[in-house]
Design an enzyme around this catalytic site. Sequence first.
Site, PDB file in Angstrom:
ATOM      1  CG  LEU A  40       2.566  -2.578  15.017  1.00 52.26           C
ATOM      2  CD1 LEU A  40       1.826  -2.003  13.814  1.00 52.26           C
ATOM      3  CD2 LEU A  40       1.665  -3.534  15.768  1.00 52.26           C
ATOM      4  CG  HIS A  41       6.575  -8.537  15.758  1.00 54.75           C
ATOM      5  ND1 HIS A  41       5.787  -9.485  15.150  1.00 54.75           N
ATOM      6  CD2 HIS A  41       6.265  -8.582  17.075  1.00 54.75           C
ATOM      7  CE1 HIS A  41       5.065 -10.099  16.047  1.00 54.75           C
ATOM      8  NE2 HIS A  41       5.307  -9.564  17.235  1.00 54.75           N
ATOM      9  CG  HIS A  44       1.985  -7.005  15.215  1.00 55.66           C
ATOM     10  ND1 HIS A  44       3.171  -6.916  15.897  1.00 55.66           N
ATOM     11  CD2 HIS A  44       1.039  -7.275  16.135  1.00 55.66           C
ATOM     12  CE1 HIS A  44       2.954  -7.111  17.188  1.00 55.66           C
ATOM     13  NE2 HIS A  44       1.671  -7.339  17.365  1.00 55.66           N
ATOM     14  CD  GLN A  68      -3.875  -6.891  27.166  1.00 53.19           C
ATOM     15  OE1 GLN A  68      -4.813  -6.379  26.563  1.00 53.19           O
ATOM     16  NE2 GLN A  68      -3.074  -7.776  26.573  1.00 53.19           N
ATOM     17  N   GLY A 157      -3.436 -13.609  15.625  1.00 47.46           N
ATOM     18  CA  GLY A 157      -2.389 -14.605  15.400  1.00 47.46           C
ATOM     19  C   GLY A 157      -2.630 -15.866  16.228  1.00 47.46           C
ATOM     20  CD  GLN A 163      -4.778 -12.040  22.603  1.00 48.45           C
ATOM     21  OE1 GLN A 163      -4.489 -11.398  23.602  1.00 48.45           O
ATOM     22  NE2 GLN A 163      -4.259 -11.746  21.420  1.00 48.45           N
ATOM     23  CB  SER A 195       7.054 -12.866  20.747  1.00 46.22           C
ATOM     24  OG  SER A 195       6.763 -12.207  21.957  1.00 46.22           O
ATOM     25  CB  SER A 196       6.530  -7.386  21.438  1.00 49.36           C
ATOM     26  OG  SER A 196       5.409  -7.413  20.611  1.00 49.36           O
ATOM     27  NE  ARG A 197       5.382 -11.590  26.681  1.00 54.56           N
ATOM     28  CZ  ARG A 197       5.047 -11.956  27.894  1.00 54.56           C
ATOM     29  NH1 ARG A 197       5.789 -12.801  28.555  1.00 54.56           N
ATOM     30  NH2 ARG A 197       3.953 -11.502  28.444  1.00 54.56           N
TER      31      ARG A 197
HETATM   32  O1  PAF Z   1      -2.549  -9.536  21.525  1.00 53.42           O
HETATM   33  C1  PAF Z   1      -2.532  -8.325  21.874  1.00 53.42           C
HETATM   34  O2  PAF Z   1      -1.723  -7.534  21.400  1.00 53.42           O
HETATM   35  C2  PAF Z   1      -3.534  -7.846  22.907  1.00 53.42           C
HETATM   36  O3  PAF Z   1      -3.791  -8.824  23.870  1.00 53.42           O
HETATM   37  C3  PAF Z   1      -4.853  -7.337  22.284  1.00 53.42           C
HETATM   38  C4  PAF Z   1      -5.616  -8.428  21.598  1.00 53.42           C
HETATM   39  C5  PAF Z   1      -4.549  -6.208  21.292  1.00 53.42           C
HETATM   40  C6  PAF Z   1      -5.757  -6.763  23.383  1.00 53.42           C
HETATM   41  O4  PAF Z   1      -5.155  -5.710  24.063  1.00 53.42           O
END
Ligand code: PAF
Length: 294
Positions: A40-41, A44, A68, A157, A163, A195-197
């Site tokens: 989390l950043h 989030h 995923q 977000g 997504q 972004s976490s990346r």
């Molecule tokens: O955006 C994300 O962190 C993921 O794709 C989610 C929506 C939690 C589903 O695993």
Amino acid sequence: MTPTSTFAVVTGTVADLGYRLDAERRAGRSVGVVLTMGALHDGHASLIGRAVAECDVVVVSVFVNPTQFADPGDLTNYPRTLESDLEVAGRAGADLVFVPSVTEVYPDWPVPAATQVRVSALADRWEGRSRPGHFDGVATVVVKLLAMAGRCRTYFGEKDFQQLAIVRRVVRDLSLPVEVVGCPTVREPDGLAMSSRNQRLSPAERSAAVCLSRALAAGAAAFIAGGDRAAVEATMAGVVADERLATLDYAVLVDADDLEPAESVTPDRPVRLLVAARVGPVRLIDNLDPRAGR
Ligand code: PAF
């Protein structure tokens, strides 16, 4: 070991989550849900803050969804920072943090759920092209987690715009008792979308990564000046091409609902600029509403 938080209640079972949230709803309280994979950043935290402002009770899920990830290496290397996630979620005002195990979500694991949610067409373009199966995994786990939470408002977000479009479509198509709220992208002072990346970028790559938001700003200016789709897309591509450490995947002007290329733009039709590029080893995405400039 059961994780603990100084701020929020932490639970790991679907039964306990349902029991607690049903009790809240019976007492007339509204439920807000923020789904995450942890790490989390501030982006989030802003989703959680919005949920806290609009709902009586807020639950944050932390679940690294194995279905995923197209590349098993990405799943193994995905940052797992539960202790700090509990801290961030709690400080942002979450009441409950749901941290299920893989078998709690997929009881037959390593066999994934036989029932899969697939949003045709929308799942195959843009991000779907470079990450086959990714959005099927996302759509399936989102439906499962929202079913576990029950009637709620859920906060996503706009940073992951495709997504968000898929989640909106799933909720509408499957008549889920859920209101989806899209929240603006949170940016670093120089414009880079959080972004976490970003943690995986070297200092030089971190500086180069700002070319995505600069491309979007230039594309928006070209759009506002009356440029057609080809001109807008060429403008964005040019900005990324000027950055030595970046390799463009796509830079497109699309319809904001179905994400099809926006062939004919009318003032009443929402559109979106999408960009994806590899900066060093890291693939980054960003997007913008060219009319609103955010
Ligand atoms: O955006 C994300 O962190 C993921 O794709 C989610 C929506 C939690 C589903 O695993």
